[in-house]
Design a protein around this motif. Structure first.
Motif, PDB file in Angstrom:
ATOM      1  N   GLU A  46       0.828  -1.221   0.000  1.00 19.71           N
ATOM      2  CA  GLU A  46       0.000   0.000   0.000  1.00 19.71           C
ATOM      3  C   GLU A  46       0.859   1.266   0.000  1.00 19.71           C
ATOM      4  OE1 GLU A  46      -0.062  -2.372   2.256  1.00 19.71           O
ATOM      5  OE2 GLU A  46      -0.032  -1.608   4.308  1.00 19.71           O
ATOM      6  N   SER A  47       2.180   1.090   0.028  1.00 16.86           N
ATOM      7  CA  SER A  47       3.075   2.251  -0.135  1.00 16.86           C
ATOM      8  C   SER A  47       2.821   2.979  -1.440  1.00 16.86           C
ATOM      9  CB  SER A  47       4.534   1.799  -0.146  1.00 16.86           C
ATOM     10  OG  SER A  47       4.909   1.459   1.145  1.00 16.86           O
ATOM     11  N   THR A  48       2.269   2.260  -2.435  1.00 15.74           N
ATOM     12  CA  THR A  48       1.997   2.931  -3.717  1.00 15.74           C
ATOM     13  C   THR A  48       0.958   4.041  -3.520  1.00 15.74           C
ATOM     14  OG1 THR A  48       0.328   1.242  -4.262  1.00 15.74           O
ATOM     15  CG2 THR A  48       2.547   0.960  -5.173  1.00 15.74           C
ATOM     16  N   VAL A  49       0.100   3.870  -2.499  1.00 14.27           N
ATOM     17  CA  VAL A  49      -0.919   4.880  -2.217  1.00 14.27           C
ATOM     18  C   VAL A  49      -0.427   5.843  -1.136  1.00 14.27           C
ATOM     19  CG1 VAL A  49      -3.286   5.215  -1.377  1.00 14.27           C
ATOM     20  CG2 VAL A  49      -2.746   3.253  -2.847  1.00 14.27           C
ATOM     21  N   VAL A  69      12.982  -2.385 -18.298  1.00 15.05           N
ATOM     22  CA  VAL A  69      11.598  -2.630 -17.886  1.00 15.05           C
ATOM     23  C   VAL A  69      11.428  -2.120 -16.453  1.00 15.05           C
ATOM     24  CG1 VAL A  69      11.338  -4.712 -19.309  1.00 15.05           C
ATOM     25  CG2 VAL A  69      12.088  -4.943 -16.966  1.00 15.05           C
ATOM     26  N   ILE A  70      10.274  -1.629 -16.168  1.00 13.59           N
ATOM     27  CA  ILE A  70       9.964  -1.146 -14.817  1.00 13.59           C
ATOM     28  C   ILE A  70       8.822  -2.006 -14.287  1.00 13.59           C
ATOM     29  CG2 ILE A  70       9.006   0.814 -13.507  1.00 13.59           C
ATOM     30  CD1 ILE A  70      11.918   1.259 -14.332  1.00 13.59           C
ATOM     31  N   GLN A  71       9.055  -2.571 -13.106  1.00 18.12           N
ATOM     32  CA  GLN A  71       8.045  -3.468 -12.525  1.00 18.12           C
ATOM     33  C   GLN A  71       7.147  -2.696 -11.560  1.00 18.12           C
ATOM     34  OE1 GLN A  71       9.502  -7.194 -11.146  1.00 18.12           O
ATOM     35  NE2 GLN A  71       7.656  -7.703 -10.023  1.00 18.12           N
ATOM     36  N   ALA A  72       5.849  -2.719 -11.849  1.00 21.82           N
ATOM     37  CA  ALA A  72       4.905  -2.071 -10.931  1.00 21.82           C
ATOM     38  C   ALA A  72       5.084  -2.677  -9.539  1.00 21.82           C
ATOM     39  CB  ALA A  72       3.478  -2.284 -11.430  1.00 21.82           C
ATOM     40  N   PHE A  73       4.990  -1.852  -8.518  1.00 21.14           N
ATOM     41  CA  PHE A  73       5.254  -2.311  -7.148  1.00 21.14           C
ATOM     42  C   PHE A  73       4.014  -3.012  -6.589  1.00 21.14           C
ATOM     43  CE2 PHE A  73       5.660  -1.217  -2.489  1.00 21.14           C
ATOM     44  CZ  PHE A  73       6.617  -2.184  -2.239  1.00 21.14           C
ATOM     45  N   THR A  74       3.853  -4.260  -7.007  1.00 19.86           N
ATOM     46  CA  THR A  74       2.640  -5.004  -6.642  1.00 19.86           C
ATOM     47  C   THR A  74       2.968  -6.302  -5.905  1.00 19.86           C
ATOM     48  OG1 THR A  74       2.678  -6.050  -8.830  1.00 19.86           O
ATOM     49  CG2 THR A  74       1.302  -4.099  -8.586  1.00 19.86           C
ATOM     50  N   PHE A  75       4.164  -6.360  -5.322  1.00 23.26           N
ATOM     51  CA  PHE A  75       4.529  -7.586  -4.608  1.00 23.26           C
ATOM     52  C   PHE A  75       3.644  -7.775  -3.372  1.00 23.26           C
ATOM     53  CE2 PHE A  75       6.975 -10.021  -1.476  1.00 23.26           C
ATOM     54  CZ  PHE A  75       7.130 -11.186  -2.206  1.00 23.26           C
ATOM     55  N   TYR A  76       3.120  -8.989  -3.219  1.00 25.15           N
ATOM     56  CA  TYR A  76       2.220  -9.338  -2.098  1.00 25.15           C
ATOM     57  C   TYR A  76       0.976  -8.434  -2.065  1.00 25.15           C
ATOM     58  CZ  TYR A  76       4.924 -12.980   0.345  1.00 25.15           C
ATOM     59  OH  TYR A  76       5.546 -14.152   0.700  1.00 25.15           O
ATOM     60  N   HIS A  96      -7.649  -3.216  -5.479  1.00 23.90           N
ATOM     61  CA  HIS A  96      -7.727  -2.507  -6.750  1.00 23.90           C
ATOM     62  C   HIS A  96      -6.942  -1.203  -6.692  1.00 23.90           C
ATOM     63  CE1 HIS A  96      -9.354  -0.274 -10.173  1.00 23.90           C
ATOM     64  NE2 HIS A  96      -9.569  -1.467 -10.710  1.00 23.90           N
ATOM     65  N   GLU A  97      -7.150  -0.472  -5.619  1.00 22.88           N
ATOM     66  CA  GLU A  97      -6.500   0.839  -5.497  1.00 22.88           C
ATOM     67  C   GLU A  97      -4.974   0.711  -5.410  1.00 22.88           C
ATOM     68  OE1 GLU A  97      -8.073   3.128  -2.225  1.00 22.88           O
ATOM     69  OE2 GLU A  97      -6.859   4.880  -2.762  1.00 22.88           O
ATOM     70  N   ILE A  98      -4.526  -0.280  -4.648  1.00 22.28           N
ATOM     71  CA  ILE A  98      -3.073  -0.471  -4.483  1.00 22.28           C
ATOM     72  C   ILE A  98      -2.422  -0.822  -5.821  1.00 22.28           C
ATOM     73  CG2 ILE A  98      -1.336  -2.021  -3.463  1.00 22.28           C
ATOM     74  CD1 ILE A  98      -3.138  -2.154  -0.953  1.00 22.28           C
TER      75      ILE A  98
END
Ligand code: CBH
Ligand code: ZN
Length: 398
Positions: A46-49, A69-76, A96-98
């Protein structure tokens, strides 16, 4: 900023892989934890938010260092993981928001250069609880939906301890029509069900993965050993997915089956094991010589390690990392040092031959690994937790 590479390259990962080596990015959760934006353990996506500026800046550092390539920060950032860890913030922010915020940040930074954007999925608590294929795939689907809505370039299933769950991920990712990479976090001994590494690779290629390999859990040397096993098995089965490797930025010759998780230093005292940039260069060369087309890093792999990979492969890629375009090479910089004995270090052989000291006289070279051996079902873990809690309770009541 100077992230732009002059020659414009294909927008499709498969075309890029066909035309040359692709450099991945490095470790997000570990870097952001050290900077104070992610909590270790739950690895708080949730750091992305909550801290978009921190995630954005890290993406940017990787891009400037040479990531293609840049990986979206969606781990776990799967819904079951967010719920399972019982974190309020994650429950109020939601899957969804994260994931959407992660896509926005990765796309924004990738567009500052010429990078592709990928979404990542990883192993789920639903699998470990034995809830079955359909339930596990539903968890993946919720993240895939967001990646598709945001039109990411491809999807990477990463950090799987069990090949069976990884196959389920490949199957469901393929349905969205995007290219799919898959990496297990295993070593030469194979997955946690005891399935040999070579067989894992063959199963994943047969499931339809476009890129197959390993990430996390082991350092560059051990990961390349696993890749050699995978490559040989794939060749024997006449399968030819692209090979992908994203190892730890730590040396782990002493790690056991579950890699760095079993090391007593995990996760807060791994620093003495950090690889040098020269070790990252050696790794890049070896990986490239093995025919691995997608070379990146995982936990502990910082932007300067990615820069070292990009420097090592400058000739093959036809350009230095963007940061090099701005500041020149590391040799140029060192030649300007005020002290002559430091200037004398401006040669590659100096750094290649150096055996860096640890400065820690009481450190041993190797550690004794924890060997609880608990992964599936979490039964024993829960029993242990109950036992520990009982003891803790007794202690507090004393
Ligand atoms: O953060 C990242 O860079 C991700 N692409 C991969 C993270 S690998 C995760 C390690 C977690 C270790 C644990 O299980 O505690
Ligand atoms: Zn990792």
């Amino acid at each position: 900023m100077s992230g732009k590479v002059e020659i414009s390259r294909p927008r499709n990962i498969m075309d890029r892989l066909a035309s040359g080596v692709v450099i991945g990015d490095g470790g997000y959760v570990f870097a952001l934890e050290k900077r104070g934006y992610v909590r270790a353990g739950a690895w708080t996506p949730e750091s992305t938010v909550k801290h978009p500026e921190a995630v954005r800046q890290l993406h940017r550092e990787f891009l400037r260092s040479g990531s293609d390539v840049i990986q979206a920060f969606t781990f776990y950032a799967s819904e079951d993981k967010l719920e399972n860890r019982g974190n309020d913030a994650a429950q109020t922010i939601g899957v969804h928001e994260i994931n959407k915020a992660a896509c926005d940040l990765a796309k924004e930074v990738a567009a500052e250069g010429d990078a592709l954007v990928l979404g990542g999925l990883s192993q789920t608590p639903t699998y470990l609880s034995g809830l079955g294929k359909e339930a596990v795939q539903q968890e993946f689907q919720k993240q895939i939906d967001v990646f598709v809505e945001n039109d990411l370039d491809f999807i990477l299933g990463e950090y799987f301890e069990h090949v069976e769950e990884a196959e389920w991920a490949v199957e469901v990712i393929k349905k969205c029509g995007k290219p799919v990479g898959i990496t297990l976090c295993i070593g030469p001994e194979g997955d946690l069900h005891g399935i040999p590494a070579g067989e894992c690779a063959v199963r994943l290629a047969k499931a339809g993965a476009d890129m197959v390999g390993v990430n996390c859990h082991f350092g560059p040397t051990v990961s390349l050993e696993t890749m050699r096993i995978m490559k040989a098995a794939l060749e024997k089965a006449s399968l030819s997915p692209y090979l992908i490797v994203q190892p730890l930025g730590y040396v782990t010759p002493d790690a056991s089956r579950q890699g760095f998780i079993d090391l007593p230093e995990f996760p807060y005292a791994l620093e003495p094991r950090v690889i040098t940039r020269w070790e990252a260069q050696t790794f890049a060369r070896e990986a490239y010589n093995m025919g691995i087309k997608f070379i990146g890093g995982c936990c502990g792999f910082e932007a300067y390690h990615i820069r070292a990979v990009a420097e090592e492969l400058s000739k093959e890629r036809g350009h230095p990392p963007p940061i090099g375009e701005e500041y020149g090479t590391w040799v140029d910089g060192l030649k300007l040092h005020t002290k002559p004995w430091v200037r004398a270090r401006a040669s590659r052989s100096y750094w290649d031959n150096l055996k860096p000291a640890s400065g820690r006289p009481f450190c041993s070279s190797f550690s004794m690994c924890d060997s609880w051996g608990v992964t599936q079902g979490h039964k024993e873990l829960m029993q242990h937790k109950e036992a520990t809690t009982d003891v803790e309770l007794q202690n507090t009541h004393k």
